[in-house]
Scaffold this active site. Structure first.
Site, PDB file in Angstrom:
ATOM      1  N   GLU A  94       0.853  -1.191   0.000  1.00 45.78           N
ATOM      2  CA  GLU A  94       0.000   0.000   0.000  1.00 45.78           C
ATOM      3  C   GLU A  94       0.884   1.234   0.000  1.00 45.78           C
ATOM      4  O   GLU A  94       1.689   1.427   0.909  1.00 45.78           O
ATOM      5  CB  GLU A  94      -0.902  -0.023   1.244  1.00 45.78           C
ATOM      6  CG  GLU A  94      -1.623   1.269   1.528  1.00 45.78           C
ATOM      7  CD  GLU A  94      -2.185   1.354   2.950  1.00 45.78           C
ATOM      8  OE1 GLU A  94      -2.313   2.478   3.460  1.00 45.78           O
ATOM      9  OE2 GLU A  94      -2.485   0.299   3.550  1.00 45.78           O
ATOM     10  N   LYS A 114     -10.340  -1.775   8.321  1.00 42.34           N
ATOM     11  CA  LYS A 114      -9.072  -1.488   8.996  1.00 42.34           C
ATOM     12  C   LYS A 114      -9.351  -0.952  10.398  1.00 42.34           C
ATOM     13  O   LYS A 114      -9.941   0.116  10.557  1.00 42.34           O
ATOM     14  CB  LYS A 114      -8.318  -0.458   8.141  1.00 42.34           C
ATOM     15  CG  LYS A 114      -7.108   0.181   8.779  1.00 42.34           C
ATOM     16  CD  LYS A 114      -6.458   1.097   7.752  1.00 42.34           C
ATOM     17  CE  LYS A 114      -5.581   2.145   8.406  1.00 42.34           C
ATOM     18  NZ  LYS A 114      -4.822   2.890   7.393  1.00 42.34           N
TER      19      LYS A 114
END
Length: 207
Positions: A40, A129
């Site tokens: 990411e 998340k």
């Protein structure tokens, strides 16, 4: 294998947060060499979207590459157009989730409270998340999952090789690991073998 399956299989999302992404390919190769292939790149640094395109072109199927720290739907769309295979938000941003759902791209949306985590899931985030995870640790994650066992939580913030197993034992679907994996000073000094070594340690911890 789609990005959701890839993350659930790999168990680790490597969060690359740099001031600029000139050495994105070197960082990506170092992580992949260490056994971590879900990456990411956060929008907090310069040139993140361009870096995603470059890394995908250089590494091909060897890495699954997404974008992080996304706050607005237009940022998500630009990153997806630039090659991002998944989109991560630090907070509950339903407009960003909607933009991803519209493009059939995985949204990994952030939340902390049970309300936020459930809302992210209901808005279309296949993975949620838990951020910042260090605030409550593995016990908090376990407590959240007791009444909400269908949530696929990815704790992020303070996660390392040392506590990875604890989070997985508490029910985490995968882990987001950033500073403990990609140290800015290692990148600045070109010590990519340090990143490979850290990746190897984290990868071993989740297997």
């Amino acid at each position: 294998m789609n990005p959701t399956e890839k993350i659930l299989q790999s168990k680790i999302v490597a969060i690359v947060r740099l001031d600029d992404y000139d050495q994105a390919i070197e960082v990506a190769r170092a992580l992949v060499d260490g056994g971590i292939d879900v990456l990411e790149f956060t929008l907090t640094g310069k040139g993140a979207v361009a870096a995603i395109g470059r890394v995908r072109a250089a590494l091909g199927a060897a890495a699954c590459v997404g974008v992080g720290s996304v706050l607005r739907p237009e940022e998500a769309v630009a990153a997806i157009d630039g090659g991002a295979e998944f989109v991560v938000t630090p907070a509950l941003r339903t407009s960003v989730i909607a933009a991803c759902v519209n493009r059939n791209v995985l949204a990994l949306a952030g939340g902390l409270t049970p309300t936020e985590l459930l809302e992210a899931h209901e808005a279309g985030a296949a993975l949620v998340k838990l951020f910042p995870a260090r605030l409550g640790g593995p016990n908090y994650l376990k407590d959240v999952l007791a009444p909400l066992p269908f949530l696929k939580l990815v704790p992020t913030g303070g996660v390392s090789a040392a506590n990875a197993r604890e989070y997985l034992a508490a029910g985490a679907a995968a882990l987001g690991i950033g500073g403990n994996l990609v140290a800015k000073q290692a990148v600045a000094s070109g010590a990519f073998e340090q990143i490979t070594s850290a990746a190897r340690e984290c990868a071993a911890a989740v297997r």
